[in-house]
Write a protein that holds these residues in place. Sequence first.
Motif, short mmCIF file in Angstrom:
data_model
loop_
_atom_site.label_atom_id
_atom_site.label_comp_id
_atom_site.label_asym_id
_atom_site.label_seq_id
_atom_site.Cartn_x
_atom_site.Cartn_y
_atom_site.Cartn_z
N SER A 68 0.83 -1.21 0.00
CA SER A 68 0.00 0.00 0.00
C SER A 68 0.87 1.26 0.00
CB SER A 68 -0.93 0.01 1.21
OG SER A 68 -0.15 0.01 2.40
N ALA A 69 2.17 1.09 0.25
CA ALA A 69 3.10 2.22 0.24
C ALA A 69 4.49 1.73 -0.12
CB ALA A 69 3.11 2.92 1.59
N VAL A 70 5.27 2.60 -0.74
CA VAL A 70 6.67 2.31 -1.03
C VAL A 70 7.50 3.46 -0.46
CG1 VAL A 70 6.19 0.97 -3.11
CG2 VAL A 70 6.61 3.43 -3.30
N THR A 71 8.79 3.20 -0.28
CA THR A 71 9.67 4.23 0.25
C THR A 71 10.57 4.75 -0.87
OG1 THR A 71 9.67 3.15 2.40
CG2 THR A 71 11.42 4.73 1.98
N MET A 72 10.54 6.06 -1.04
CA MET A 72 11.38 6.73 -2.04
C MET A 72 12.18 7.81 -1.33
SD MET A 72 8.63 7.15 -5.18
CE MET A 72 9.81 7.97 -6.23
N GLY A 74 13.62 7.78 1.45
CA GLY A 74 13.26 7.86 2.86
C GLY A 74 11.87 8.40 3.14
N VAL A 75 11.08 8.59 2.10
CA VAL A 75 9.72 9.12 2.25
C VAL A 75 8.73 8.04 1.84
CG1 VAL A 75 8.10 10.86 1.44
CG2 VAL A 75 10.49 11.47 1.76
N SER A 76 7.72 7.83 2.68
CA SER A 76 6.69 6.84 2.38
C SER A 76 5.68 7.43 1.40
CB SER A 76 5.97 6.41 3.66
OG SER A 76 4.96 5.48 3.36
N VAL A 77 5.47 6.72 0.29
CA VAL A 77 4.55 7.17 -0.76
C VAL A 77 3.38 6.21 -0.82
CG1 VAL A 77 4.30 7.60 -3.23
CG2 VAL A 77 6.44 8.18 -2.08
N ASN A 87 -2.99 12.12 -4.35
CA ASN A 87 -3.22 12.96 -3.17
C ASN A 87 -1.89 13.44 -2.59
OD1 ASN A 87 -2.19 10.75 -1.66
ND2 ASN A 87 -4.24 9.89 -1.48
N ASP A 88 -1.96 14.11 -1.44
CA ASP A 88 -0.75 14.67 -0.82
C ASP A 88 0.22 13.60 -0.33
OD1 ASP A 88 -1.56 17.26 -1.29
OD2 ASP A 88 -2.38 17.56 0.72
N THR A 89 -0.28 12.43 0.03
CA THR A 89 0.61 11.37 0.53
C THR A 89 1.08 10.44 -0.58
OG1 THR A 89 -1.25 9.93 1.09
CG2 THR A 89 -0.44 11.42 2.82
N GLY A 90 0.57 10.65 -1.80
CA GLY A 90 0.95 9.83 -2.93
C GLY A 90 1.89 10.56 -3.87
N LEU A 95 7.08 13.25 -5.51
CA LEU A 95 7.84 14.38 -6.06
C LEU A 95 8.70 15.06 -5.01
CD1 LEU A 95 5.25 16.14 -8.35
CD2 LEU A 95 7.40 15.12 -9.04
N ASN A 96 8.55 14.64 -3.77
CA ASN A 96 9.30 15.22 -2.65
C ASN A 96 8.90 16.67 -2.41
OD1 ASN A 96 10.96 14.92 -0.52
ND2 ASN A 96 12.87 14.93 -1.67
N GLY A 97 7.61 16.96 -2.58
CA GLY A 97 7.09 18.30 -2.29
C GLY A 97 7.58 19.36 -3.25
N GLY A 98 7.54 20.59 -2.79
CA GLY A 98 7.98 21.71 -3.61
C GLY A 98 7.06 22.89 -3.43
N SER A 99 7.60 24.09 -3.58
CA SER A 99 6.78 25.28 -3.36
C SER A 99 6.60 26.12 -4.62
CB SER A 99 7.43 26.14 -2.27
OG SER A 99 8.71 26.55 -2.68
#
Length: 147
Positions: A68-72, A74-77, A87-90, A95-99
């Motif tokens: 149901s999740a993978v780690t990229m 160090g971040v759980s996706v 969604n925000d957790t997918g 993409l590792n966020g961004g502004s």
Amino acid sequence: MSKQNGFTLIELVTVIIILGILAAFAIPRFIDLSGDARAAATDGLGGSVKAATALAHAAYIVKGDAPSAVTMDGVSVTMSNGYPAPNDTGIFKALNGGSDFAHAASGTNAYVFSLTGDSPAKTVDCKVVYTNDGTNPASVEVKDDCS
């Protein structure tokens, strides 16, 4: 007496100064590259979303057993149908966020990225839409008509 041909130095300098003044004020009014810059930034983000989707899908396949999740990095996706969830957790975490881009879910199956700091009229057709409807492979649509 000999007749002089050509321009004097003062005349040439005067013409060059006038052309310089015209160039300084007239050319920027005719050249507006902001739309091209927005389109290039959107195209770049589209490529990043496609790469993040492919990497997350590869991690999903390697992990096996339909996680149901993978780690990229160090971040759980969060995954859905083998691809990042829309969604925000997918996909946003993949993409590792961004502004530099605004991001929000659009319905239950789509996630939209658009430029920040622009008026809505300029970004209507300037966005990246990530879709994962659970039945087909995830898709990324880049709309780069940013005029």
